[in-house]
Scaffold this motif. Sequence first.
Motif, PDB file in Angstrom:
ATOM      1  N   ARG A   1       0.748  -1.162  -0.028  1.00 23.31           N
ATOM      2  CA  ARG A   1       0.074  -0.069   0.096  1.00 23.31           C
ATOM      3  C   ARG A   1       0.941   1.130  -0.054  1.00 23.31           C
ATOM      4  NH1 ARG A   1      -4.823   1.812   4.494  1.00 23.31           N
ATOM      5  NH2 ARG A   1      -5.412   3.471   3.262  1.00 23.31           N
TER       6      ARG A   1
ATOM      7  N   LYS B   1       2.905   1.653  -3.162  1.00 26.18           N
ATOM      8  CA  LYS B   1       1.945   2.125  -4.378  1.00 26.18           C
ATOM      9  C   LYS B   1       1.469   3.554  -4.122  1.00 26.18           C
ATOM     10  CE  LYS B   1      -0.043  -2.474  -5.306  1.00 26.18           C
ATOM     11  NZ  LYS B   1      -1.282  -3.453  -5.017  1.00 26.18           N
ATOM     12  N   ALA B   2       1.419   3.877  -3.011  1.00 29.48           N
ATOM     13  CA  ALA B   2       1.128   5.459  -2.744  1.00 29.48           C
ATOM     14  C   ALA B   2       2.329   6.355  -3.214  1.00 29.48           C
ATOM     15  CB  ALA B   2       0.784   5.640  -1.171  1.00 29.48           C
ATOM     16  N   TRP B   3       3.312   5.843  -2.979  1.00 26.03           N
ATOM     17  CA  TRP B   3       4.651   6.512  -3.574  1.00 26.03           C
ATOM     18  C   TRP B   3       4.728   6.468  -4.949  1.00 26.03           C
ATOM     19  CZ3 TRP B   3       6.285  10.429  -0.926  1.00 26.03           C
ATOM     20  CH2 TRP B   3       6.762  10.193   0.436  1.00 26.03           C
ATOM     21  N   GLN B   4       4.388   5.359  -5.471  1.00 27.13           N
ATOM     22  CA  GLN B   4       4.557   5.267  -7.062  1.00 27.13           C
ATOM     23  C   GLN B   4       3.634   6.175  -7.586  1.00 27.13           C
ATOM     24  OE1 GLN B   4       4.246   1.073  -7.338  1.00 27.13           O
ATOM     25  NE2 GLN B   4       6.152   0.776  -7.609  1.00 27.13           N
ATOM     26  N   LYS B   5       2.485   6.307  -7.130  1.00 28.93           N
ATOM     27  CA  LYS B   5       1.391   6.958  -7.718  1.00 28.93           C
ATOM     28  C   LYS B   5       1.661   8.603  -7.611  1.00 28.93           C
ATOM     29  CE  LYS B   5      -3.479   7.875  -8.073  1.00 28.93           C
ATOM     30  NZ  LYS B   5      -5.142   7.325  -7.558  1.00 28.93           N
ATOM     31  N   ALA B   6       2.194   8.992  -6.389  1.00 27.03           N
ATOM     32  CA  ALA B   6       2.683  10.321  -6.211  1.00 27.03           C
ATOM     33  C   ALA B   6       3.811  10.691  -6.651  1.00 27.03           C
ATOM     34  CB  ALA B   6       2.911  10.465  -4.586  1.00 27.03           C
TER      35      ALA B   6
ATOM     36  N   ALA C   1       5.034   9.492  -9.766  1.00 23.97           N
ATOM     37  CA  ALA C   1       4.834   9.370 -11.301  1.00 23.97           C
ATOM     38  C   ALA C   1       5.026  10.486 -12.097  1.00 23.97           C
ATOM     39  CB  ALA C   1       3.939   8.212 -11.583  1.00 23.97           C
ATOM     40  N   PRO C   2       4.237  11.458 -11.646  1.00 29.45           N
ATOM     41  CA  PRO C   2       4.074  12.646 -12.695  1.00 29.45           C
ATOM     42  C   PRO C   2       5.330  13.662 -12.491  1.00 29.45           C
ATOM     43  CG  PRO C   2       2.189  12.649 -11.108  1.00 29.45           C
ATOM     44  CD  PRO C   2       3.071  11.418 -10.651  1.00 29.45           C
TER      45      PRO C   2
END
Length: 144
Positions: A111, A114-119, A121-122
């Motif tokens: 979890r 995934k949160a770090w990857q989403k934050a 990625a941009p």
Amino acid sequence: MGVDDAVRALLLLMPRMVGRVKRIKVPPQLESLALAPRHLSLLSYLLFDGPMTVNDLAARLEVAPATVSLMVGDLSRKGVLERQEDDNDRRRRIVSITASHKQAIEDWLARGAKAWQKALAPLSPTEREMFVATLRAYEEELTD
């Protein structure tokens, strides 16, 4: 945004982030192991980067090999980690997460990853480097 505005925003944000991280439930299989934050970093490296030596773990965790050796010994006795002989050098031991605990650890840490990857990625690679460097600088200032 000025520096003072950014500081105010972060002073409000950081406690909420810490509170949310603390509320992430430890899987029942791991509850009795009394895992500390230092264990999370070690387990994260082994989960995401695969098995490695105590010296490699120590370098990544930025602590002495003796410290890692103690943590590995503790987690080995609890059945979370295992040490195997290195096929290329019998004097070295390779540390890995046991098959019986790998899924629980993966579910627990996924979890946050995934949160770090989403934050992140941009952001551009340069922006990601700056973000990580900023968090490190903040942590160093708290330590001093």
